[in-house]
Design a protein around this motif. Structure first.
Motif, PDB file in Angstrom:
ATOM      1  N   UNK A 176      22.420  20.249  27.560  1.00 38.34           N
ATOM      2  CA  UNK A 176      21.004  20.600  27.444  1.00 38.34           C
ATOM      3  C   UNK A 176      20.390  19.971  26.201  1.00 38.34           C
ATOM      4  N   UNK A 177      21.125  19.962  25.107  1.00 41.50           N
ATOM      5  CA  UNK A 177      20.621  19.451  23.838  1.00 41.50           C
ATOM      6  C   UNK A 177      21.539  19.866  22.715  1.00 41.50           C
ATOM      7  N   UNK A 178      21.051  19.735  21.487  1.00 39.80           N
ATOM      8  CA  UNK A 178      21.846  20.080  20.296  1.00 39.80           C
ATOM      9  C   UNK A 178      21.150  21.155  19.488  1.00 39.80           C
ATOM     10  N   UNK A 179      21.945  22.028  18.893  1.00 42.34           N
ATOM     11  CA  UNK A 179      21.416  23.049  17.987  1.00 42.34           C
ATOM     12  C   UNK A 179      21.043  22.347  16.685  1.00 42.34           C
ATOM     13  N   UNK A 180      19.779  22.495  16.287  1.00 42.00           N
ATOM     14  CA  UNK A 180      19.319  21.848  15.056  1.00 42.00           C
ATOM     15  C   UNK A 180      19.165  22.829  13.904  1.00 42.00           C
TER      16      UNK A 180
END
Length: 156
Positions: free
Chosen positions: A96-100
């Motif tokens: 889904x994406x990356x934790x920023x």
């Protein structure tokens, strides 16, 4: 000195002899003693001998140096640094994406996840983030429409 806590582990961080870093100066302060008083925490530092010295550092942020492999005492807790950079995946394992970032709010923490250049805020609760696998570098986000996409009607 009175301090406002941002740790869930004051017993661990404020034991006498613990060393804390003061603001951006890098100055190290050694905990002499600490106690809770009327909803606050009072700290005494070896290097801060009087009221004038205490006033000189008023408003500064204190931080603890924590070993990279140290984990919180509770098994379902994580340090922010352990969560930042994890790849968020859906329940089927698709990226889904990356934790920023981890954003600390009064009710619960939020994970900021970069999903194709858009920041999505996901409450960091077990119902919405049922699995965190630090060894694999991933976490699972529940399939809830509108949580990490703009389509509230269609769940992933």
């Amino acid at each position: 000195m009175t301090v406002r806590l941002s740790t869930d582990e004051p017993d661990r961080r404020f034991t006498p002899g613990s060393r804390l870093v003061l603001g951006g100066s890098g100055r190290v302060l050694t905990v002499d003693s600490w106690r809770r008083a009327s909803g606050s925490v009072l700290l005494r530092f070896t290097e801060v001998g009087d009221r004038t010295a205490a006033e000189a550092i008023q408003g500064e942020e204190l931080s603890a140096r924590v070993d990279a492999d140290e984990r919180p005492e509770a098994p379902e807790e994580y340090y922010d640094r352990q969560l930042r950079g994890l790849q968020a995946r859906d329940s089927r394992g698709q990226p889904l994406g990356r934790v920023t970032a981890v954003i600390h709010m009064p009710a619960q923490d939020l994970l900021a996840i970069d999903v194709d250049g858009t920041e999505r805020l996901v409450p960091f609760v077990a119902e919405l983030v049922p699995q965190v696998d630090l060894a694999a570098g991933t976490l699972t986000v529940a399939d809830v429409g509108g949580l990490v996409d703009d389509d509230a009607e269609e769940a992933r």
